[in-house]
Design an enzyme around this catalytic site. Structure first.
Site, PDB file in Angstrom:
ATOM      1  N   GLU A   1      -3.258   1.947 -14.812  1.00  0.00           N
ATOM      2  CA  GLU A   1      -4.236   1.620 -13.678  1.00  0.00           C
ATOM      3  C   GLU A   1      -5.729   1.303 -14.149  1.00  0.00           C
ATOM      4  O   GLU A   1      -5.729  -0.085 -13.907  1.00  0.00           O
ATOM      5  CB  GLU A   1      -3.913   2.115 -12.433  1.00  0.00           C
ATOM      6  CG  GLU A   1      -2.945   2.581 -11.632  1.00  0.00           C
ATOM      7  CD  GLU A   1      -1.916   1.795 -11.192  1.00  0.00           C
ATOM      8  OE1 GLU A   1      -3.086   0.740 -10.872  1.00  0.00           O
ATOM      9  OE2 GLU A   1      -0.765   1.928 -10.793  1.00  0.00           O
TER      10      GLU A   1
ATOM     11  N   ASP B   1      -2.000   8.509  -6.094  1.00  0.00           N
ATOM     12  CA  ASP B   1      -0.772   8.554  -5.895  1.00  0.00           C
ATOM     13  C   ASP B   1       0.264   8.506  -6.775  1.00  0.00           C
ATOM     14  O   ASP B   1       1.337   8.441  -6.940  1.00  0.00           O
ATOM     15  CB  ASP B   1      -1.202   5.916  -5.962  1.00  0.00           C
ATOM     16  CG  ASP B   1      -2.037   5.712  -4.910  1.00  0.00           C
ATOM     17  OD1 ASP B   1      -2.239   6.600  -3.866  1.00  0.00           O
ATOM     18  OD2 ASP B   1      -2.014   5.039  -4.687  1.00  0.00           O
TER      19      ASP B   1
ATOM     20  N   GLY C   1       0.874  -1.052  -0.222  1.00  0.00           N
ATOM     21  CA  GLY C   1      -0.111  -0.031  -0.226  1.00  0.00           C
ATOM     22  C   GLY C   1       0.800   1.379   0.072  1.00  0.00           C
ATOM     23  O   GLY C   1       0.336   2.423   0.630  1.00  0.00           O
ATOM     24  N   LEU C   2       2.028   1.041  -0.017  1.00  0.00           N
ATOM     25  CA  LEU C   2       2.780   2.741  -0.781  1.00  0.00           C
ATOM     26  C   LEU C   2       3.241   2.885  -1.747  1.00  0.00           C
ATOM     27  O   LEU C   2       4.229   3.228  -2.104  1.00  0.00           O
ATOM     28  CB  LEU C   2       4.399   1.855   0.462  1.00  0.00           C
ATOM     29  CG  LEU C   2       3.909   1.877   0.978  1.00  0.00           C
ATOM     30  CD1 LEU C   2       5.583   0.970   2.465  1.00  0.00           C
ATOM     31  CD2 LEU C   2       3.445   2.697   2.502  1.00  0.00           C
TER      32      LEU C   2
HETATM   33  C1  GLA Z   1      -5.740   2.941  -4.271  1.00  0.00           C
HETATM   34  C2  GLA Z   1      -5.900   3.965  -4.725  1.00  0.00           C
HETATM   35  C3  GLA Z   1      -5.324   5.331  -4.408  1.00  0.00           C
HETATM   36  C4  GLA Z   1      -6.767   6.426  -3.008  1.00  0.00           C
HETATM   37  C5  GLA Z   1      -6.630   4.839  -1.539  1.00  0.00           C
HETATM   38  C6  GLA Z   1      -7.310   4.962  -0.729  1.00  0.00           C
HETATM   39  O1  GLA Z   1      -3.604   3.721  -2.894  1.00  0.00           O
HETATM   40  O2  GLA Z   1      -4.417   4.009  -5.458  1.00  0.00           O
HETATM   41  O3  GLA Z   1      -6.152   5.830  -5.753  1.00  0.00           O
HETATM   42  O4  GLA Z   1      -7.989   5.932  -3.808  1.00  0.00           O
HETATM   43  O5  GLA Z   1      -5.669   3.671  -2.173  1.00  0.00           O
HETATM   44  O6  GLA Z   1      -7.559   6.643  -0.221  1.00  0.00           O
END
Ligand code: GLA
Length: 389
Positions: free
Chosen positions: A159, A171, A123-124
């Site tokens: 994506e 992101d 999640g990074l």
């Molecule tokens: C992922 C997605 C982002 C965002 C987050 C939640 O990282 O890529 O676009 O929606 O989840 O905040």
């Protein structure tokens, strides 16, 4: 990694030096979760982990791509780039190249090597780091002036169309626009942003649950669809709204009653989270640590209870952080269902914080935990050969 090691790795594969090296960072989000695809607000920071890309020109229109971490190679013909959704790292490379071309650019062929240290699936935003690093390298290598926001939008479309994740702009945007020692308050509708200094006494400490969840797995896309369902319904009463960004808590109280319970919960999270982001920006600017703590705790609770994207391991890490030395605030960060928490910690207490949380986590879950201490970093850039960071 640094420029010299990236250049050497390229030379080992392609038997010549690269002409250009870029790096682009992963990110951690301080607050504003699942708000970006609702046209809302977020406050991410770029982190010290990055993907590096090295390129050298080819006379044709092919990309010969070598993934350094996996030691895998493949070729992409820019005139016949091949199918999306292969569930493979090449989706991101192919995706960003194709989306840049769809944006009107003509890319030159290249030998291209990439590798990085952004933890995968944590999640990074390792995928945004890859897209921004490769995208920037391809633009610069092709002599095309770089518009960072357009590059980020190309990453987002990659994506959507090539990886199958209907993610927001956060992101790739922070990977492209990050600023050292700052988080960015980003308006995901207008793409206007404002750098917010991270108070000097604080460190960004990222605690990894070790639990992995692929966003393309469906839960993420389901959440997004539920938000859209909420907007479609609320438009019956509020015809001018375009997204949950335009909805207030008072609107929900008055009009949301006819929505399913689950969709009401999802809407409540997003609407309340947007308010927390705006308040958090103010608290960061005034170093109001109590307020930061309260807002992070409320964000986590809302993600756990209303948005239902937390998990036992994330909840445990937030709980342990709550009585750890030096803690200012803690919450889950990123898409959820595993991944990491973000902790604002007094720098002087970081070591004590780490051992407290790691011990408690191992005792409770039997899992060994990885903790990353990072500072807010600069976004994507070319790394000139004279500099060796
Ligand atoms: C992922 C997605 C982002 C965002 C987050 C939640 O990282 O890529 O676009 O929606 O989840 O905040």
């Amino acid at each position: 990694m640094n420029r010299a090691t990236a250049a050497e790795a390229f030379r080992q594969v392609f038997d010549r030096p690269p002409t250009l090296v870029t790096r682009a960072p992963g990110r951690v989000n301080l607050i504003g979760e699942h708000t970006d695809y609702n046209d809302g607000f977020v406050i991410p920071a770029a982190i010290g982990f990055a993907t590096w890309t090295a390129v050298a020109p080819r006379p044709d229109r092919t990309l010969r791509v070598h993934a350094g971490n996996r030691k895998e190679a493949l070729t992409i013909d820019l005139d016949a780039p091949g199918a999306p959704l292969q569930r493979h790292w090449s989706d991101y490379v192919r995706g960003v190249a194709v989306e840049l071309e769809r944006d009107g650019h003509r890319l030159a062929g290249a030998d291209l090597w990439f590798a990085g240290d952004v933890p995968d699936g944590a999640g990074l935003s390792s995928s945004a780091a890859l897209e921004m690093s490769v995208g920037l390298a391809l633009l610069l290598h092709s002599g095309i002036p770089v518009d960072r926001s357009r590059l980020a939008l190309a990453g987002q479309r990659a994506e959507h169309h090539f990886a199958g994740t209907n993610c927001g702009i956060m992101d790739p945007f922070i990977s492209a626009h990050g600023q050292a020692n700052h988080a960015l308050l980003l308006d995901c509708r207008s793409l206007d942003f404002r750098p917010l200094p991270v108070p000097e006494s604080l460190s960004l400490v990222i605690c990894d649950t070790g639990v992995r969840h692929a966003l393309a797995g469906g839960d993420y896309n389901t959440r997004r669809a539920q938000c859209e369902e909420g907007v479609a319904y609320l438009r019956n009463f509020l015809p001018s709204i375009r997204a949950l960004r335009d909805v207030t808590p008072a609107h929900l109280a008055e009009f949301a009653g006819g929505l399913s319970h689950v969709v009401q919960q999802r809407c409540r999270h997003v609407v309340s989270e947007n308010e927390r982001v705006v308040a958090f920006a103010e608290a960061l600017e005034t170093s109001d640590f109590d307020r930061l703590a309260a807002l992070m705790a409320a964000s986590h609770a809302s993600l756990r209870d209303d948005y239902e994207v937390s998990c036992l391991e994330l909840d445990a890490l937030v709980e342990f952080a709550g009585d750890a030395p030096g803690i200012v605030g803690a919450r889950m960060t990123g898409g959820g269902f595993g991944g990491c928490t973000i902790n604002l910690v007094q720098t002087a207490d970081v070591d004590a914080f780490e051992s407290h949380v790691a011990e408690a986590y191992e005792r409770r879950t039997g899992r060994v935990q990885r903790i990353f201490v990072t500072e807010a970093s600069d976004g994507a850039s070319e790394v000139p050969s004279a500099v060796n960071p």
